[in-house]
Write a protein that holds these residues in place. Structure first.
Motif, mmCIF file in Angstrom:
data_model
loop_
_atom_site.group_PDB
_atom_site.id
_atom_site.type_symbol
_atom_site.label_atom_id
_atom_site.label_comp_id
_atom_site.label_asym_id
_atom_site.label_seq_id
_atom_site.Cartn_x
_atom_site.Cartn_y
_atom_site.Cartn_z
ATOM 1 N N LEU A 4 12.361 -15.787 -21.841
ATOM 2 C CA LEU A 4 12.657 -15.754 -20.377
ATOM 3 C C LEU A 4 14.253 -15.622 -20.337
ATOM 4 C CD1 LEU A 4 11.476 -16.627 -17.507
ATOM 5 C CD2 LEU A 4 12.216 -19.072 -18.065
ATOM 6 N N ALA A 5 15.060 -16.061 -21.442
ATOM 7 C CA ALA A 5 16.385 -15.821 -21.488
ATOM 8 C C ALA A 5 16.723 -15.105 -22.988
ATOM 9 C CB ALA A 5 17.330 -16.983 -21.385
ATOM 10 N N ASP A 6 17.277 -13.819 -22.827
ATOM 11 C CA ASP A 6 17.354 -13.294 -24.150
ATOM 12 C C ASP A 6 18.587 -14.037 -24.994
ATOM 13 O OD1 ASP A 6 15.840 -11.302 -23.150
ATOM 14 O OD2 ASP A 6 17.373 -9.768 -22.705
ATOM 15 N N ILE A 7 19.871 -14.099 -24.481
ATOM 16 C CA ILE A 7 20.668 -14.882 -25.511
ATOM 17 C C ILE A 7 21.373 -15.854 -24.376
ATOM 18 C CG2 ILE A 7 22.889 -14.781 -26.706
ATOM 19 C CD1 ILE A 7 22.123 -11.724 -27.203
ATOM 20 N N PRO A 8 21.018 -17.436 -24.320
ATOM 21 C CA PRO A 8 21.430 -17.911 -23.282
ATOM 22 C C PRO A 8 22.978 -18.318 -23.500
ATOM 23 C CG PRO A 8 19.552 -18.959 -24.195
ATOM 24 C CD PRO A 8 19.784 -17.618 -25.081
ATOM 25 N N PHE A 9 23.595 -18.646 -22.200
ATOM 26 C CA PHE A 9 25.117 -18.756 -22.202
ATOM 27 C C PHE A 9 25.531 -20.085 -22.886
ATOM 28 C CE2 PHE A 9 24.588 -16.151 -18.192
ATOM 29 C CZ PHE A 9 25.407 -15.169 -18.842
ATOM 30 N N LEU A 31 21.492 -11.131 -15.755
ATOM 31 C CA LEU A 31 20.418 -12.181 -15.316
ATOM 32 C C LEU A 31 19.425 -12.386 -16.564
ATOM 33 C CD1 LEU A 31 19.500 -10.897 -11.641
ATOM 34 C CD2 LEU A 31 20.961 -13.041 -12.531
ATOM 35 N N ASN A 32 19.400 -11.324 -17.375
ATOM 36 C CA ASN A 32 18.417 -11.337 -18.761
ATOM 37 C C ASN A 32 18.895 -12.642 -19.502
ATOM 38 O OD1 ASN A 32 20.813 -9.515 -19.180
ATOM 39 N ND2 ASN A 32 20.140 -9.495 -21.222
ATOM 40 N N ARG A 33 20.015 -13.107 -19.443
ATOM 41 C CA ARG A 33 20.829 -14.245 -20.062
ATOM 42 C C ARG A 33 20.452 -15.656 -19.345
ATOM 43 N NH1 ARG A 33 26.401 -13.541 -22.926
ATOM 44 N NH2 ARG A 33 25.743 -15.409 -23.843
ATOM 45 N N VAL A 34 20.354 -15.350 -17.809
ATOM 46 C CA VAL A 34 20.256 -16.618 -17.190
ATOM 47 C C VAL A 34 18.721 -16.802 -17.135
ATOM 48 C CG1 VAL A 34 20.364 -17.509 -14.852
ATOM 49 C CG2 VAL A 34 22.073 -16.261 -15.569
ATOM 50 N N GLY A 35 17.809 -16.062 -17.205
ATOM 51 C CA GLY A 35 16.425 -16.298 -17.223
ATOM 52 C C GLY A 35 15.617 -16.690 -15.818
ATOM 53 N N THR A 47 13.704 -18.221 -1.011
ATOM 54 C CA THR A 47 13.804 -17.457 -2.317
ATOM 55 C C THR A 47 12.528 -16.975 -2.839
ATOM 56 O OG1 THR A 47 15.443 -19.452 -3.107
ATOM 57 C CG2 THR A 47 14.262 -17.899 -4.639
ATOM 58 N N SER A 48 11.498 -17.375 -2.139
ATOM 59 C CA SER A 48 10.123 -16.460 -2.565
ATOM 60 C C SER A 48 10.198 -15.301 -1.834
ATOM 61 C CB SER A 48 8.971 -17.677 -1.778
ATOM 62 O OG SER A 48 8.722 -17.599 -0.561
ATOM 63 N N LEU A 49 11.029 -14.846 -0.703
ATOM 64 C CA LEU A 49 10.874 -13.797 -0.428
ATOM 65 C C LEU A 49 11.471 -12.776 -1.450
ATOM 66 C CD1 LEU A 49 12.262 -14.442 3.116
ATOM 67 C CD2 LEU A 49 10.158 -13.985 2.590
ATOM 68 N N TYR A 50 12.302 -12.917 -2.419
ATOM 69 C CA TYR A 50 12.962 -12.080 -3.144
ATOM 70 C C TYR A 50 12.767 -12.274 -4.681
ATOM 71 C CZ TYR A 50 15.323 -12.265 1.206
ATOM 72 O OH TYR A 50 15.595 -12.326 2.684
ATOM 73 N N LEU A 51 12.230 -13.668 -5.268
ATOM 74 C CA LEU A 51 12.020 -13.857 -6.580
ATOM 75 C C LEU A 51 10.753 -14.481 -6.657
ATOM 76 C CD1 LEU A 51 15.608 -15.173 -7.203
ATOM 77 C CD2 LEU A 51 14.745 -13.008 -7.918
ATOM 78 N N PRO A 52 9.892 -14.158 -7.881
ATOM 79 C CA PRO A 52 8.871 -15.133 -8.166
ATOM 80 C C PRO A 52 9.214 -16.702 -8.573
ATOM 81 C CG PRO A 52 9.294 -13.653 -10.058
ATOM 82 C CD PRO A 52 10.192 -13.481 -9.024
ATOM 83 N N LEU A 53 8.394 -17.523 -8.175
ATOM 84 C CA LEU A 53 8.509 -18.871 -8.353
ATOM 85 C C LEU A 53 7.306 -19.588 -9.477
ATOM 86 C CD1 LEU A 53 9.020 -20.197 -4.863
ATOM 87 C CD2 LEU A 53 10.590 -18.942 -6.140
ATOM 88 N N ALA A 54 7.941 -20.264 -10.137
ATOM 89 C CA ALA A 54 7.007 -21.034 -11.079
ATOM 90 C C ALA A 54 7.308 -22.325 -11.342
ATOM 91 C CB ALA A 54 7.159 -20.206 -12.479
ATOM 92 N N VAL A 67 12.558 -17.059 -11.202
ATOM 93 C CA VAL A 67 12.682 -16.280 -12.264
ATOM 94 C C VAL A 67 13.577 -15.133 -12.084
ATOM 95 C CG1 VAL A 67 11.539 -15.130 -14.055
ATOM 96 C CG2 VAL A 67 10.572 -17.278 -13.314
ATOM 97 N N LEU A 68 14.543 -14.833 -12.983
ATOM 98 C CA LEU A 68 15.563 -13.714 -12.649
ATOM 99 C C LEU A 68 15.392 -12.834 -13.845
ATOM 100 C CD1 LEU A 68 18.471 -16.168 -11.995
ATOM 101 C CD2 LEU A 68 17.380 -14.584 -10.392
ATOM 102 N N HIS A 69 14.954 -12.746 -14.923
ATOM 103 C CA HIS A 69 14.851 -11.956 -15.987
ATOM 104 C C HIS A 69 14.170 -10.614 -15.499
ATOM 105 C CE1 HIS A 69 14.506 -9.988 -19.838
ATOM 106 N NE2 HIS A 69 14.979 -11.114 -20.464
ATOM 107 N N PRO A 70 14.892 -9.496 -15.699
ATOM 108 C CA PRO A 70 14.337 -8.032 -15.299
ATOM 109 C C PRO A 70 12.837 -7.780 -15.720
ATOM 110 C CG PRO A 70 16.696 -7.977 -16.005
ATOM 111 C CD PRO A 70 16.334 -9.323 -16.198
ATOM 112 N N ASP A 71 12.734 -8.219 -16.985
ATOM 113 C CA ASP A 71 11.297 -8.022 -17.609
ATOM 114 C C ASP A 71 10.360 -8.594 -16.894
ATOM 115 O OD1 ASP A 71 12.788 -6.230 -19.357
ATOM 116 O OD2 ASP A 71 12.627 -7.383 -21.110
ATOM 117 N N PHE A 72 10.562 -9.647 -16.333
ATOM 118 C CA PHE A 72 9.452 -10.432 -15.652
ATOM 119 C C PHE A 72 9.212 -10.150 -14.123
ATOM 120 C CE2 PHE A 72 10.474 -12.810 -19.366
ATOM 121 C CZ PHE A 72 9.300 -13.789 -19.615
#
Length: 286
Positions: A4-9, A31-35, A47-54, A67-72
């Motif tokens: 979900l996060a490649d290299i967390p901050f 965003l890949n580091r935020v996840g 937010t549900s209009l633009y990003l998937p929720l979990a 979720v913000l990671h581009p791969d998701f």
């Protein structure tokens, strides 16, 4: 193994009275580091209009996240130049590189700052405190919004717990050959279980308010934004099939209430009957 996060901050405590400046980014190519980010109940639907929720299970509570990671994602919320596209930006993303660690109202020491977040040359620089020693208005606004986020997170945590109790959440899985990493152990709505909710369970979810139903609806609506290889875990056949009919939720949910809630094709209101009655009124000149 997708994470979900490649290299967390690297977040470090901000301290009681930080000096200098903090910089808010205007480009979000990281965003890949935020996840993922936590949400408040007040920003759930937009937010549900633009990003998937979990839902993510924490040590002592559930957390509703976007979720913000581009791969998701099925599509990126940022432009090629890194600028944010949607008209709404969630609180937790809006005030990076800051984040709240635990709920201590009006305490600067409850904040952390990402030391290694590169905001770029066009980042918005703001002092923590003004020359007169008072908190800078922008920093004060961040503190206020973090307080609001904590309250909203707690409300959504209770709503998520209700969905867990209703047994309609399952793990997010990947249809690709690679399994998801441990930090991507997320819960999402299983559409079959959602459709098969019995009227008593629907009423129970709304016993203390409608936030649990709002959360379930937002999660279902945002499911279209997951990458194509991410799907809910298949529901086990068994008790759900035995206890619930296959009649869609929207056609039988009204049965849990003593009054008629349907509008179309019901006795509550008939446009044809209304039109006929209007046409037969005395004095009609048509």
């Amino acid at each position: 193994m997708p994470a979900l996060a490649d290299i967390p901050f690297d977040f470090r405590p901000l301290g009681d009275r930080p000096s200098g400046m903090w910089r808010r980014p205007r480009q979000f190519g990281f965003l890949n580091r935020v996840g993922a980010i936590p949400l408040a109940d007040t920003e759930l639907l937009q937010t549900s209009l633009y990003l998937p929720l979990a839902v993510r299970e924490g040590a002592d509570a559930y957390e509703v996240i976007a979720v913000l990671h581009p791969d998701f994602l099925a599509r990126s919320p940022v432009r090629p130049d890194g600028r944010w596209v949607p008209p709404y930006m969630p609180i937790a993303l809006r005030y990076l590189p800051l984040r709240r660690t635990h709920r201590v109202a009006d305490k600067v020491s409850s904040l952390e700052i990402a030391q290694d977040l590169d905001t770029g040359a066009d980042g918005i620089a703001t002092p923590f405190f003004a020359d007169d020693g008072r908190m800078h208005p922008d920093f004060a606004a961040a503190m206020s919004h973090f307080d609001r986020l904590e309250v909203g997170k707690a409300r959504l945590a209770k709503a998520a717990a209700s969905l867990v109790a209703a047994d309609i959440l399952v793990k997010l899985t990947s249809t690709s050959s690679e399994a998801l990493a441990a930090d991507a152990d997320l819960l999402v709505i299983n559409p079959q279980r959602w459709r098969q909710l019995t009227p008593p369970r629907i009423a129970a979810l709304a016993a203390d308010g409608f936030l649990a139903l709002d959360l379930a609806t937002a999660c279902c609506f945002s499911a279209r934004l997951w990458a194509s290889h991410l799907v809910p875990q298949a529901a086990d056949r068994g008790q759900h099939d035995a206890d619930a009919s296959l009649v869609p939720f929207e056609q039988r949910g009204h049965g849990a209430f003593p009054i008629e809630l349907r509008i179309d094709d019901s006795s509550l209101f008939s446009f044809d009957a209304y039109a006929s009655a209007t046409a037969e009124q005395p004095g009609d000149t048509r």
